[in-house]
Design a protein around this motif. Sequence first.
Motif, mmCIF file in Angstrom:
data_model
loop_
_atom_site.group_PDB
_atom_site.id
_atom_site.type_symbol
_atom_site.label_atom_id
_atom_site.label_comp_id
_atom_site.label_asym_id
_atom_site.label_seq_id
_atom_site.Cartn_x
_atom_site.Cartn_y
_atom_site.Cartn_z
ATOM 1 N N GLU A 18 1.920 -3.483 7.205
ATOM 2 C CA GLU A 18 0.894 -4.405 7.727
ATOM 3 C C GLU A 18 -0.163 -3.230 8.487
ATOM 4 O OE1 GLU A 18 0.833 -7.186 11.596
ATOM 5 O OE2 GLU A 18 2.749 -7.041 10.466
ATOM 6 N N VAL A 19 -1.460 -3.653 8.543
ATOM 7 C CA VAL A 19 -2.329 -2.751 9.155
ATOM 8 C C VAL A 19 -3.104 -3.694 10.101
ATOM 9 C CG1 VAL A 19 -4.540 -1.420 8.779
ATOM 10 C CG2 VAL A 19 -2.826 -1.442 7.033
ATOM 11 N N ARG A 20 -3.201 -3.239 11.319
ATOM 12 C CA ARG A 20 -4.087 -3.847 12.279
ATOM 13 C C ARG A 20 -5.076 -2.966 12.525
ATOM 14 N NH1 ARG A 20 -0.869 -7.120 15.839
ATOM 15 N NH2 ARG A 20 0.618 -8.422 14.437
ATOM 16 N N LEU A 57 1.934 -5.374 19.733
ATOM 17 C CA LEU A 57 2.539 -5.334 18.381
ATOM 18 C C LEU A 57 3.687 -6.068 18.444
ATOM 19 C CD1 LEU A 57 1.414 -1.935 17.469
ATOM 20 C CD2 LEU A 57 0.132 -3.914 16.880
ATOM 21 N N ARG A 58 4.336 -6.770 17.419
ATOM 22 C CA ARG A 58 5.770 -7.201 17.252
ATOM 23 C C ARG A 58 6.436 -6.011 17.149
ATOM 24 N NH1 ARG A 58 7.135 -7.379 11.862
ATOM 25 N NH2 ARG A 58 5.254 -7.429 10.452
ATOM 26 N N ALA A 59 7.831 -6.226 17.660
ATOM 27 C CA ALA A 59 8.912 -5.111 17.433
ATOM 28 C C ALA A 59 9.172 -4.986 15.763
ATOM 29 C CB ALA A 59 10.306 -5.761 18.112
ATOM 30 N N PRO A 60 9.262 -3.897 15.468
ATOM 31 C CA PRO A 60 9.524 -3.286 14.062
ATOM 32 C C PRO A 60 10.764 -3.804 13.644
ATOM 33 C CG PRO A 60 9.315 -1.188 15.355
ATOM 34 C CD PRO A 60 8.916 -2.543 16.264
ATOM 35 N N GLN A 61 11.125 -3.959 12.508
ATOM 36 C CA GLN A 61 12.471 -4.170 11.824
ATOM 37 C C GLN A 61 13.318 -2.780 12.067
ATOM 38 O OE1 GLN A 61 12.013 -5.850 8.002
ATOM 39 N NE2 GLN A 61 11.215 -7.616 8.719
ATOM 40 N N ALA A 66 -3.653 0.607 13.639
ATOM 41 C CA ALA A 66 -2.029 0.702 13.811
ATOM 42 C C ALA A 66 -1.434 -0.002 12.557
ATOM 43 C CB ALA A 66 -1.733 -0.427 15.203
ATOM 44 N N ILE A 67 -0.546 0.865 12.082
ATOM 45 C CA ILE A 67 -0.176 0.597 10.614
ATOM 46 C C ILE A 67 1.732 0.620 10.945
ATOM 47 C CG2 ILE A 67 -1.836 1.422 9.260
ATOM 48 C CD1 ILE A 67 -0.103 3.799 8.960
ATOM 49 N N LEU A 68 2.097 -0.385 10.231
ATOM 50 C CA LEU A 68 3.687 -0.796 10.374
ATOM 51 C C LEU A 68 4.003 -0.116 9.022
ATOM 52 C CD1 LEU A 68 6.059 -1.816 11.467
ATOM 53 C CD2 LEU A 68 5.943 -3.989 10.256
ATOM 54 N N VAL A 69 5.148 0.998 9.203
ATOM 55 C CA VAL A 69 5.475 1.764 8.055
ATOM 56 C C VAL A 69 6.913 1.558 7.696
ATOM 57 C CG1 VAL A 69 5.526 4.327 7.042
ATOM 58 C CG2 VAL A 69 3.716 3.429 8.715
ATOM 59 N N ALA A 89 0.819 -1.254 0.046
ATOM 60 C CA ALA A 89 -0.038 -0.180 0.012
ATOM 61 C C ALA A 89 0.835 1.344 -0.052
ATOM 62 C CB ALA A 89 -0.977 -0.110 1.169
ATOM 63 N N VAL A 90 0.355 2.278 -0.278
ATOM 64 C CA VAL A 90 0.867 3.708 -0.511
ATOM 65 C C VAL A 90 0.848 4.492 0.897
ATOM 66 C CG1 VAL A 90 1.414 5.839 -1.936
ATOM 67 C CG2 VAL A 90 0.604 3.815 -3.098
ATOM 68 N N ARG A 91 1.620 5.163 1.231
ATOM 69 C CA ARG A 91 1.441 5.913 2.354
ATOM 70 C C ARG A 91 0.305 6.890 2.420
ATOM 71 N NH1 ARG A 91 6.203 9.647 5.283
ATOM 72 N NH2 ARG A 91 5.188 10.098 7.070
ATOM 73 N N PRO A 92 -0.406 6.880 3.437
ATOM 74 C CA PRO A 92 -1.612 7.926 3.651
ATOM 75 C C PRO A 92 -1.052 9.171 3.081
ATOM 76 C CG PRO A 92 -1.442 6.638 5.664
ATOM 77 C CD PRO A 92 -0.006 6.326 4.661
#
Length: 60
Positions: free
Chosen positions: A53-55, A26-30, A42-45, A6-9
């Motif tokens: 990812e979107v929760r 939420l899992r730790a982000p890379q 919640a979104i992972l960017v 997906a593209v950034r909002p």
Amino acid sequence: MARRPAVRPPLCAELSPINEYRTYRLRAPQRGFYWARSGRDAILVRPNGTIVEVRPGLFR
């Protein structure tokens, strides 16, 4: 066919960084990635701004 990320909002969208991601299970982000809140989701960017990812509905 591979699914494109997906593209950034738009810049006008409210994105608030989530620093305490463990509080919301939420899992730790890379490295370089970050969790953000957009409305009730919640979104992972990625560092380049694409959404990985979107929760949905994590926040009430």
